[in-house]
Design an enzyme around this catalytic site. Structure first.
Site, PDB file in Angstrom:
ATOM      1  N   HIS A  19       0.779  -1.241   0.074  1.00 29.95           N
ATOM      2  CA  HIS A  19       0.017  -0.104   0.004  1.00 29.95           C
ATOM      3  C   HIS A  19       0.823   1.248  -0.301  1.00 29.95           C
ATOM      4  O   HIS A  19       2.208   1.165  -0.147  1.00 29.95           O
ATOM      5  CB  HIS A  19      -1.081  -0.105   1.151  1.00 29.95           C
ATOM      6  CG  HIS A  19      -0.352  -0.132   2.478  1.00 29.95           C
ATOM      7  ND1 HIS A  19       0.310   0.947   3.016  1.00 29.95           N
ATOM      8  CD2 HIS A  19      -0.136  -1.103   3.434  1.00 29.95           C
ATOM      9  CE1 HIS A  19       0.794   0.531   4.329  1.00 29.95           C
ATOM     10  NE2 HIS A  19       0.415  -0.863   4.669  1.00 29.95           N
ATOM     11  N   HIS A  22       4.126   1.572   2.028  1.00 24.91           N
ATOM     12  CA  HIS A  22       5.252   0.800   1.592  1.00 24.91           C
ATOM     13  C   HIS A  22       6.030   1.903   0.526  1.00 24.91           C
ATOM     14  O   HIS A  22       7.119   1.703   0.309  1.00 24.91           O
ATOM     15  CB  HIS A  22       5.259  -0.535   1.257  1.00 24.91           C
ATOM     16  CG  HIS A  22       4.438  -1.431   2.158  1.00 24.91           C
ATOM     17  ND1 HIS A  22       3.125  -2.044   1.909  1.00 24.91           N
ATOM     18  CD2 HIS A  22       4.575  -1.812   3.254  1.00 24.91           C
ATOM     19  CE1 HIS A  22       2.556  -2.709   3.105  1.00 24.91           C
ATOM     20  NE2 HIS A  22       3.484  -2.296   3.897  1.00 24.91           N
ATOM     21  N   CYS A 127       3.812 -10.700  20.433  1.00 25.66           N
ATOM     22  CA  CYS A 127       2.725 -10.382  19.491  1.00 25.66           C
ATOM     23  C   CYS A 127       3.183 -10.908  17.828  1.00 25.66           C
ATOM     24  O   CYS A 127       4.330 -10.457  17.384  1.00 25.66           O
ATOM     25  CB  CYS A 127       2.568  -8.816  19.377  1.00 25.66           C
ATOM     26  SG  CYS A 127       1.547  -8.474  17.856  1.00 25.66           S
ATOM     27  N   CYS A 130       3.703  -7.764  15.425  1.00 21.01           N
ATOM     28  CA  CYS A 130       5.038  -7.063  15.782  1.00 21.01           C
ATOM     29  C   CYS A 130       6.313  -7.921  15.596  1.00 21.01           C
ATOM     30  O   CYS A 130       7.421  -7.530  15.385  1.00 21.01           O
ATOM     31  CB  CYS A 130       4.990  -6.413  17.036  1.00 21.01           C
ATOM     32  SG  CYS A 130       3.421  -5.447  17.485  1.00 21.01           S
ATOM     33  N   CYS A 145      -2.276  -6.682  22.181  1.00 19.92           N
ATOM     34  CA  CYS A 145      -1.071  -6.054  21.532  1.00 19.92           C
ATOM     35  C   CYS A 145      -2.075  -4.754  21.538  1.00 19.92           C
ATOM     36  O   CYS A 145      -2.895  -4.260  20.656  1.00 19.92           O
ATOM     37  CB  CYS A 145      -0.755  -6.342  20.061  1.00 19.92           C
ATOM     38  SG  CYS A 145       0.388  -5.300  19.502  1.00 19.92           S
ATOM     39  N   HIS A 148      -1.805  -3.772  17.756  1.00 19.95           N
ATOM     40  CA  HIS A 148      -2.514  -4.360  16.653  1.00 19.95           C
ATOM     41  C   HIS A 148      -4.214  -4.786  17.228  1.00 19.95           C
ATOM     42  O   HIS A 148      -4.847  -5.397  16.446  1.00 19.95           O
ATOM     43  CB  HIS A 148      -1.790  -5.733  16.145  1.00 19.95           C
ATOM     44  CG  HIS A 148      -0.711  -5.452  15.371  1.00 19.95           C
ATOM     45  ND1 HIS A 148       0.517  -5.165  15.916  1.00 19.95           N
ATOM     46  CD2 HIS A 148      -0.565  -5.125  13.956  1.00 19.95           C
ATOM     47  CE1 HIS A 148       1.563  -5.041  14.715  1.00 19.95           C
ATOM     48  NE2 HIS A 148       0.786  -4.814  13.724  1.00 19.95           N
ATOM     49  N   LYS A 296      -2.671   5.783  11.429  1.00 20.35           N
ATOM     50  CA  LYS A 296      -1.956   5.254  10.508  1.00 20.35           C
ATOM     51  C   LYS A 296      -2.395   4.677   9.491  1.00 20.35           C
ATOM     52  O   LYS A 296      -3.311   3.765   9.870  1.00 20.35           O
ATOM     53  CB  LYS A 296      -0.696   4.478  11.614  1.00 20.35           C
ATOM     54  CG  LYS A 296      -0.106   3.784  10.548  1.00 20.35           C
ATOM     55  CD  LYS A 296       1.003   2.504  11.300  1.00 20.35           C
ATOM     56  CE  LYS A 296       1.445   1.807  10.669  1.00 20.35           C
ATOM     57  NZ  LYS A 296       2.247   0.733  10.894  1.00 20.35           N
ATOM     58  N   LYS A 299      -2.338  -2.126   6.966  1.00 22.95           N
ATOM     59  CA  LYS A 299      -2.944  -3.487   6.896  1.00 22.95           C
ATOM     60  C   LYS A 299      -3.866  -3.451   8.204  1.00 22.95           C
ATOM     61  O   LYS A 299      -5.007  -4.085   8.046  1.00 22.95           O
ATOM     62  CB  LYS A 299      -2.277  -4.559   6.680  1.00 22.95           C
ATOM     63  CG  LYS A 299      -1.031  -4.556   7.692  1.00 22.95           C
ATOM     64  CD  LYS A 299       0.009  -5.781   7.379  1.00 22.95           C
ATOM     65  CE  LYS A 299       1.161  -5.771   8.267  1.00 22.95           C
ATOM     66  NZ  LYS A 299       2.459  -5.296   7.614  1.00 22.95           N
TER      67      LYS A 299
HETATM   68  O1  ME8 Z   1       7.934  -3.666   9.803  1.00 24.59           O
HETATM   69  N1  ME8 Z   1       3.152   5.299   6.937  1.00 24.59           N
HETATM   70  O2  ME8 Z   1       7.448  -4.571   7.746  1.00 24.59           O
HETATM   71  P1  ME8 Z   1       6.095  -3.699   7.214  1.00 24.59           P
HETATM   72  C1  ME8 Z   1       4.557   5.621   6.594  1.00 24.59           C
HETATM   73  N2  ME8 Z   1       9.184  -6.519   8.138  1.00 24.59           N
HETATM   74  N3  ME8 Z   1       5.162   4.521   6.181  1.00 24.59           N
HETATM   75  C2  ME8 Z   1       4.462   3.457   6.405  1.00 24.59           C
HETATM   76  C3  ME8 Z   1       3.146   3.027   6.731  1.00 24.59           C
HETATM   77  C4  ME8 Z   1       2.480   4.403   6.966  1.00 24.59           C
HETATM   78  N4  ME8 Z   1       1.316   4.387   7.034  1.00 24.59           N
HETATM   79  N5  ME8 Z   1       2.855   1.805   6.650  1.00 24.59           N
HETATM   80  C5  ME8 Z   1       3.849   1.297   6.435  1.00 24.59           C
HETATM   81  C6  ME8 Z   1       8.240  -4.633   9.043  1.00 24.59           C
HETATM   82  N6  ME8 Z   1       4.982   2.144   6.195  1.00 24.59           N
HETATM   83  C7  ME8 Z   1       9.346  -5.402   8.818  1.00 24.59           C
HETATM   84  C8  ME8 Z   1      10.833  -4.696   8.674  1.00 24.59           C
HETATM   85  S1  ME8 Z   1      13.376  -4.505   8.330  1.00 24.59           S
HETATM   86  C9  ME8 Z   1      14.585  -5.208   8.531  1.00 24.59           C
HETATM   87  C10 ME8 Z   1      11.997  -5.498   8.652  1.00 24.59           C
HETATM   88  C11 ME8 Z   1       6.242   1.740   5.974  1.00 24.59           C
HETATM   89  O3  ME8 Z   1       5.587  -4.669   6.041  1.00 24.59           O
HETATM   90  C12 ME8 Z   1       7.378   2.177   6.800  1.00 24.59           C
HETATM   91  O4  ME8 Z   1       8.430   2.112   6.088  1.00 24.59           O
HETATM   92  O5  ME8 Z   1       5.074  -3.728   8.294  1.00 24.59           O
HETATM   93  C13 ME8 Z   1       7.341   1.050   7.926  1.00 24.59           C
HETATM   94  O6  ME8 Z   1       8.394   1.016   8.929  1.00 24.59           O
HETATM   95  C14 ME8 Z   1       7.269  -0.268   7.086  1.00 24.59           C
HETATM   96  O7  ME8 Z   1       6.483   0.097   6.014  1.00 24.59           O
HETATM   97  C15 ME8 Z   1       6.681  -1.373   7.738  1.00 24.59           C
HETATM   98  O8  ME8 Z   1       6.645  -2.496   6.885  1.00 24.59           O
END
Ligand code: ME8
Length: 658
Positions: A19, A22, A127, A130, A145, A148, A296, A299
């Site tokens: 989304h 990302h 969780c 997380c 959590c 979540h 925020k 998902k």
């Molecule tokens: O946390 N606003 O993956 P994830 C801005 N796999 N950025 C956002 C956002 C929002 N509303 N939603 C998501 C993980 N992001 C782990 C990371 S790294 C070694 C492992 C972006 O799929 C933002 O960069 O939940 C956030 O930190 C990331 O997506 C979380 O992606």
């Protein structure tokens, strides 16, 4: 050693579709990489997917498919989403890549050998979303959590532990000695107070999770998913493996992450690296969250702006520019479709787009398309405009390099406003009426053109497609991405070709109409849309098909019809019929299409035109050239004269016809 630049995004969980959140971090990383590359710096951008852990295992189970099949399909969706947005990463890492898995085991081995890992028993709450152990009041029967809002899992099992408690002072020393390590300041303070509060040893393996990397020599245990995931930043460069030789060249990294995963990157990750004796990243830069209705987007709430809706109405550049300009990087920011439309109209259509089209139109009208350069004595560039643009360039560079994208773009737009005002103040339209060959007219237009040239170069990282389009329309050669604005001198001798067709780089968007469409899209499923009424056939036109030959809507949707702009056109040598055209279909790369219209259309009349192409036609070779798609045209009269399909209104490239 020459300067290098290595930027990473988080690797995304494959338990949900991509989304705008990302897209945000990834587009920022991509723009920064373009910024560095344009300035001649050897750069590397990493992104990818985080594919292990209990939550992924559960998501696959819920879909009723094997875990590997589940992750493979979501990875493809992420890759397609980023390709559609024009993201040009250097490597996509998957934590299921065998080279990564082997290197994670190697890192584990080093920590074990250095005495940082020991075996024990873990009991507590976890969780799965997380992927984090949670400190909760032990009296609560079923804690939830806080992020979540889902029940936590109770874990009571044998576990390996990492000696986190031994790292407290070393981490505090790091934050003190390297204030640049965690940015912005507010996040650094947050991390310092967390670490000052004390660190408990960290459970680093699970026996109840199977989908992950086995602990070396003890495969009943699976390595904790964050240990596995964080290691991606070094394994991707070839640390601990030989799939790539980039570690010495690019490490240390700039990690871009959202504030939701601050602690993992600014506390856990340096702790693992210190324990292993590996050089630390340069900086963890923490950005805020994109919000909708104050919450925020993501998902968990299912409230994210959908990428397919964005693509239906806006170009990649519009989306990218908006995200960089609207939200101060580092802070949370509310994003709405309305604000996006307003930004496009005020900054892009009325700002850069208008400056480009008015300048080029005057060159076409007053100088027959040949951009004037000051030659004769007395015709010089305007010194004031020149010096203001030089300082806009310096300000842009300083701010963009410090990740203040919004302020960098403000500086560039001050330059745009200055050149615009210069044109208005000197009213070239009046000068042209008096004497279309006057030195003054020549100097005014030459200054505007030169100013535009520098401004286009400056905005390349934020508007990679449109700046390329304007550059070509200006009759300039080379790739703007490879021309460093800081070594581009004002007024240098240039090989400029004639200006032909001019098409607006940014059409003005009709807010009411787009908002009504977006509202109806969110309530109407595509299948529910009625087929378009057919126009009555007239004599010379092939009659519409009889009912028995009609196709179902499913057949129609197989044809991918897209809006495109013609960037270049030329005759195919030794062919009377064929034109070779290069079109922008809203994809990262432009396409070549061969069209049998040379008897009816001159190449120069096509450049800049909006057309419709069949985008998913298998490539085919004609006269040794590959054609990647088909241009749509009506076939008129006995001769079958082609009349190219086009639009009465402006539409973004890549918009789908359906
Ligand atoms: O946390 N606003 O993956 P994830 C801005 N796999 N950025 C956002 C956002 C929002 N509303 N939603 C998501 C993980 N992001 C782990 C990371 S790294 C070694 C492992 C972006 O799929 C933002 O960069 O939940 C956030 O930190 C990331 O997506 C979380 O992606």
């Amino acid at each position: 050693m020459s300067e290098t630049f290595y930027v990473t995004t988080p690797i995304y969980y494959v338990n949900a579709k991509p989304h705008i959140g990302h897209a945000y971090t990834t587009l920022v990383a991509d723009s920064l990489t373009r910024f560095k590359r344009q300035r001649g710096i050897d750069s590397f951008m990493l992104t990818g997917t985080d594919e292990h852990g209990i939550n992924i295992e559960r998501a696959a189970e819920a879909r009723g498919v094997p875990v590997k099949q589940h992750v493979d399909s979501i990875v493809e969706e992420f890759k397609a989403a980023f390709a559609r947005l024009g993201v040009d990463y250097d490597l996509w890492i998957r934590t299921t890549d065998p080279y990564h898995e082997a290197s994670v085991q190697k890192l584990w081995g080093i920590l074990k050998e250095r005495g940082y890992i020991y075996k024990g028993h873990y009991e507590g709450w976890f969780c799965g979303s997380c992927n984090e152990f949670k400190d909760v009041d032990e009296k609560t029967d079923q804690p939830v959590c806080a992020i979540h809002e889902k029940p936590l899992d109770r874990i009571a099992e044998e576990s390996y532990f990492f000696k986190f408690s031994a790292m407290q002072q070393r981490l505090l020393d790091l934050y003190r000695d390297h204030p640049e390590f965690v940015q912005p300041e507010v996040r650094r303070n947050e991390v310092i107070s967390f670490v000052q509060g004390g660190l408990k040893d960290l459970s680093l393996s699970r026996v109840s999770v199977k989908w992950g990397i086995p602990v070396p020599d003890d495969p009943a245990h699976t390595i904790y998913v964050w240990f596995d995931a964080l290691a991606n930043y070094i394994t991707a460069l070839g640390w601990g493996n030989d799939h790539y030789q980039g570690f010495d060249r690019y490490w240390p990294a700039l990690h871009l992450v959202g504030k939701d995963i601050l602690r993992f990157h600014a506390v856990y990750w340096p702790a693992f690296l210190i324990a292993a004796g590996i050089e630390l990243p340069r900086t963890v830069f923490v950005h805020g969250m994109l919000l909708r209705g104050g919450q925020k987007m993501g998902k968990t709430l299912g409230n994210a702006i959908q990428l397919n809706v964005l693509h239906g109405h806006f170009t990649n550049d519009m989306i990218r520019y908006f995200l960089l300009r609207e939200v101060a990087f580092g802070q949370d920011g509310e994003v709405t479709y309305e604000a996006l439309i307003d930004r496009v109209n005020s900054d892009l259509a009325d700002g850069l787009g208008n400056l480009a089209s008015r300048t080029l139109t005057m060159i076409k009208n007053y100088f027959d398309g040949v951009p004037p350069r000051p030659q004769a004595a007395g015709t010089e560039f305007d010194e004031d405009v020149r010096s203001i643009l030089e300082s806009a360039k310096a300000a842009f560079d300083g701010e963009f390099g410090s990740l203040n994208f919004s302020r960098a773009l403000e500086a560039a737009w001050r330059g745009i406003a200055r050149v615009d005002k210069y044109i208005t103040d000197h009213h070239p339209w009046k000068l042209a009426k008096q004497d279309s060959n006057s030195d003054e007219l020549r100097a005014v237009i030459a200054t505007a053109y030169e100013g535009l040239r520098h401004l286009v170069l400056l905005t390349v990282p934020a508007l990679p497609d449109a700046t390329r389009q304007i550059w070509r329309q200006m009759g300039l050669g080379g790739e703007p991405l490879h021309i460093n604005p800081n070594t581009t001198t004002w007024g240098e001798g240039l090989d400029i070709s004639k200006i032909y067709a001019i098409s607006p780089a940014f059409p003005k968007l009709n807010k009411e109409k787009i908002m009504a469409e977006i509202d109806s899209e969110s309530t109407t499923a595509p299948e529910a849309q009625p087929p378009q009424p057919q126009t009555a056939p007239t004599s010379k036109i092939e009659p519409a098909k009889a009912d028995s030959e009609k196709i179902a809507i499913d057949d129609f949707v197989k044809i991918d019809l897209r809006v495109a702009t013609v960037l270049e056109a030329e005759r195919v040598p030794k062919s009377d019929k064929l034109l070779r055209i290069i079109v922008d279909v809203g994809e990262p790369q432009s396409r070549q299409i061969l069209a049998g219209i040379a008897e009816y259309y001159k190449p120069e009349d096509l450049v800049g035109r909006k057309i419709v192409v069949v985008a998913n036609l298998a490539p085919r070779k004609m006269r040794g050239l590959e054609s990647n798609g088909m241009l749509l045209a009506a076939s008129v009269g006995e001769s079958g004269r082609p009349v190219i399909a086009t639009f009465a209104e402006d539409v973004p490239n890549g918009a789908r016809l359906k």
